[in-house]
Design an enzyme around this catalytic site. Structure first.
Site, PDB file in Angstrom:
ATOM      1  N   LYS A  53       0.839  -1.208   0.000  1.00  0.00           N
ATOM      2  CA  LYS A  53       0.000   0.000   0.000  1.00  0.00           C
ATOM      3  C   LYS A  53       0.872   1.255   0.000  1.00  0.00           C
ATOM      4  CE  LYS A  53      -3.864  -2.423   2.158  1.00  0.00           C
ATOM      5  NZ  LYS A  53      -4.639  -2.746   3.364  1.00  0.00           N
ATOM      6  N   GLN A  62      -4.579  -1.621   9.733  1.00  0.00           N
ATOM      7  CA  GLN A  62      -4.505  -2.954   9.121  1.00  0.00           C
ATOM      8  C   GLN A  62      -5.050  -4.013  10.085  1.00  0.00           C
ATOM      9  OE1 GLN A  62      -3.707  -3.398   5.933  1.00  0.00           O
ATOM     10  NE2 GLN A  62      -3.851  -5.610   5.948  1.00  0.00           N
ATOM     11  N   ASP A  66     -10.955   2.734   4.056  1.00  0.00           N
ATOM     12  CA  ASP A  66     -11.188   1.284   3.950  1.00  0.00           C
ATOM     13  C   ASP A  66     -12.682   0.990   3.810  1.00  0.00           C
ATOM     14  OD1 ASP A  66      -9.183  -0.642   3.842  1.00  0.00           O
ATOM     15  OD2 ASP A  66      -8.679  -0.448   5.967  1.00  0.00           O
TER      16      ASP A  66
HETATM   17  N1  GUN Z   1      -6.820  -6.989   6.340  1.00  0.00           N
HETATM   18  C1  GUN Z   1      -7.114  -7.713   5.239  1.00  0.00           C
HETATM   19  N2  GUN Z   1      -7.595  -6.913   4.265  1.00  0.00           N
HETATM   20  C2  GUN Z   1      -7.619  -5.662   4.762  1.00  0.00           C
HETATM   21  C3  GUN Z   1      -7.999  -4.404   4.229  1.00  0.00           C
HETATM   22  O1  GUN Z   1      -8.459  -4.261   3.093  1.00  0.00           O
HETATM   23  N3  GUN Z   1      -7.848  -3.339   5.066  1.00  0.00           N
HETATM   24  C4  GUN Z   1      -7.391  -3.466   6.331  1.00  0.00           C
HETATM   25  N4  GUN Z   1      -7.307  -2.366   7.078  1.00  0.00           N
HETATM   26  N5  GUN Z   1      -7.022  -4.618   6.854  1.00  0.00           N
HETATM   27  C5  GUN Z   1      -7.132  -5.712   6.071  1.00  0.00           C
END
Ligand code: GUN
Length: 291
Positions: A52, A96, A119
């Site tokens: 990311k 995350q 998100d």
């Molecule tokens: N864990 C697995 N996929 C995601 C996501 O798209 N965003 C976040 N914050 N955590 C995750």
């Protein structure tokens, strides 16, 4: 059978975002800024967050990575979120998941300002999606909708089966597919669903998002179906440098020949999730969701 190339589409979207960033900066405004909060050292989370941050650089975004050790207290994390909520230089941020057991994911998600929740996990954004209002849409379902749109896959009146009811993927996916203008007839399946094979056999479109490697087999798929594989289970492998490889929820080799369209793993849905997150951050920077 057409292989849906999520990597190619995500690169196209990133180019479109980068062009928009150039315009923003040329007009004298600051570039979009995404922050990511990472707790602990989970291998998968480390990889995703690094990807990311790298993607931010690629499109010209600012990025900030905030790290905490596994034993950080819930309060300390909530304080950090409060600071990010009030930091005018940050357009959006993610925490995350998964988080360590002593921290409530629900509390953490609820403490994020919906206006910065790129998100799309906050109940306000989830509710706005359900109501058909402008919202930050959860990145993976958003990315899948974009794949269907860009490949011009017909959805109107189609039977769609979503396997898995997670808050992040399955449930929002079922909502988006049933929205006006998309117009699928959606069945949301889960661990208690009876006759799953028969239900899947009726599907024109299957979204497999249950997190069980190679769960969907050829005998569950109708000839000509569209199959979207959301699975990304890490399994040990001696063929890769990292020592593992990603396995999807679809038994690709036997399912693919029956499909009109299918996403591979890796290179299908995964890259689209990151592109969608960047897109949400751009929307936030431009105040497009919450004017
Ligand atoms: N864990 C697995 N996929 C995601 C996501 O798209 N965003 C976040 N914050 N955590 C995750």
């Amino acid at each position: 059978m057409t292989l849906i190339d999520g990597k190619k589409i995500s690169e196209l979207i990133k180019k479109e975002i980068a062009a928009e960033v150039l315009k923003i900066v040329a007009s004298g405004k600051r570039a979009p800024h995404l922050a990511a909060v990472l707790v602990g050292h989970d291998g998968g989370s480390e990889t995703y967050v690094a990807a990311k941050v790298k993607a931010c650089e690629l499109v010209g975004f600012e990025s900030t990575l905030i790290r905490f050790e596994e034993n950080v207290s819930e309060n300390e994390l909530l304080q950090c979120i409060d600071q990010l909520n009030h930091d005018a230089a940050i357009d959006g941020f993610i925490v995350q998941l998964p988080l360590p057991k002593h921290i409530s994911e629900e509390k953490v998600i609820e403490s994020i300002d919906p206006k910065k929740d790129v998100d799309g996990f906050h109940p306000v954004n989830v509710g706005r999606v359900v109501a058909g209002m402008p919202a930050f849409v959860s990145a993976t379902p958003f990315g899948i909708m974009e794949l269907l749109r860009r490949y011009k896959i017909e959805t109107s009146g189609k039977n769609c089966v979503v396997i898995g009811r997670s808050n992040i993927v399955g449930r929002p996916m079922s909502i988006l597919l049933s929205q006006k203008g998309v117009d699928c007839t959606v069945t949301l399946c889960h661990s208690k669903t009876k006759n799953l094979k028969e239900v899947c056999m009726q599907a024109d479109i299957i979204v497999a998002a249950l997190g069980l490697p190679e769960f969907l087999t050829a005998d569950m798929v109708k000839e000509g179906a569209v199959v979207i594989d959301v699975g990304t289970t890490r399994v040990p492998s001696d063929q890769t440098k990292s020592g593992f490889k990603l396995k999807g929820d679809v038994k690709f080799d036997e399912v693919a020949p029956k499909c009109s369209y299918i996403t591979p793993v890796p290179g299908g849905v995964g890259p689209m999730t990151i592109a969608s997150l960047l897109y949400n951050t751009l929307l936030s920077n431009e105040h497009k969701i919450y004017p």
